[in-house]
Motif scaffolding. Sequence first.
Motif, PDB file in Angstrom:
ATOM      1  N   VAL A  94     -18.390  47.026-103.522  1.00 44.80           N
ATOM      2  CA  VAL A  94     -19.300  46.022-104.954  1.00 44.80           C
ATOM      3  C   VAL A  94     -18.601  48.489-105.751  1.00 44.80           C
ATOM      4  O   VAL A  94     -19.663  48.184-105.273  1.00 44.80           O
TER       5      VAL A  94
ATOM      6  N   GLU B 279     -21.111  48.706-109.295  1.00 41.68           N
ATOM      7  CA  GLU B 279     -21.723  48.801-110.323  1.00 41.68           C
ATOM      8  C   GLU B 279     -21.638  49.283-111.155  1.00 41.68           C
ATOM      9  O   GLU B 279     -21.564  50.893-111.061  1.00 41.68           O
TER      10      GLU B 279
ATOM     11  N   THR C 291     -29.557  47.312-107.645  1.00 41.85           N
ATOM     12  CA  THR C 291     -28.494  48.206-106.561  1.00 41.85           C
ATOM     13  C   THR C 291     -29.589  47.521-105.362  1.00 41.85           C
ATOM     14  O   THR C 291     -29.107  46.915-104.545  1.00 41.85           O
TER      15      THR C 291
ATOM     16  N   ILE D  46     -28.630  44.698-102.690  1.00 43.04           N
ATOM     17  CA  ILE D  46     -28.216  45.141-101.591  1.00 43.04           C
ATOM     18  C   ILE D  46     -29.327  44.542 -99.902  1.00 43.04           C
ATOM     19  O   ILE D  46     -28.864  43.772 -99.638  1.00 43.04           O
TER      20      ILE D  46
ATOM     21  N   TRP E 199     -21.768  49.887-101.349  1.00 37.91           N
ATOM     22  CA  TRP E 199     -22.539  49.320-103.163  1.00 37.91           C
ATOM     23  C   TRP E 199     -22.226  50.670-103.661  1.00 37.91           C
ATOM     24  O   TRP E 199     -22.411  52.306-103.091  1.00 37.91           O
TER      25      TRP E 199
ATOM     26  N   ILE F 278     -25.061  52.006 -99.209  1.00 39.68           N
ATOM     27  CA  ILE F 278     -25.127  53.004-100.760  1.00 39.68           C
ATOM     28  C   ILE F 278     -24.384  54.412-100.792  1.00 39.68           C
ATOM     29  O   ILE F 278     -25.311  55.356-100.366  1.00 39.68           O
TER      30      ILE F 278
END
Length: 216
Positions: free
Chosen positions: A20, A22, A31, A35, A51, A79
């Motif tokens: 992903v 963003e 965020t 998730i 992410w 992340i």
Amino acid sequence: SNNNNNTNNNENEVQTTFKVLEIAAGVGVHTLHFITEMQKLDTMKNTKITWIPTDPDETSRMAIQERIKSSSDEIQQCIHSPFSLLLGNEGILNKEEYGAGDVDVDVEEENQIDLITCINMIHISPWEATIGLFTVASQKLKDDGILYCYGPYKVGGQAVESNLNFDVSLKSRNSSWGIRDLESVVALAEESGMKLEETIEMPANNLSLIFRRVQK
């Protein structure tokens, strides 16, 4: 030998990844929310979520970093450190900063992203940024990949009074900002090889727009 086959299948499943990107992540509220929700989905059980939050504002990126630090290990593993991404007519303007020092993020890599999210950016940025958004979506999304946009729009030139007032307020802050016509955004998407698959009415007169990249 059946057991071996099962083991192999499981290993293959574990290796599924979902990437992903963003755009305009702000301070990272979305965020973490997305998730957390994605990890609960049965369809994501054997999927490694990657992410990649981006925002051109350094203060916002620092806030995302703090949020990541105070979240669970499970979330932290998903992340990437946030970095700056600036959009213009040609797509990503600051290629030297995009993914700097990050082995998983390659500025030249094409068609490797499953989902791009862009929340509350289109009206608080010049139109060139929206052109850049769809340029990036057409370059980076996989076939059938999704671009999710959220925010206020005019439809047929009309909007509720609160959004018209908001539009005036935005333009007074920066003449290149403003609530866009949905039709203009959809036309731009189609030029970029994307199609509007779903429009969902959201609270406070906002819309969720789900675009899908058409297979080339």
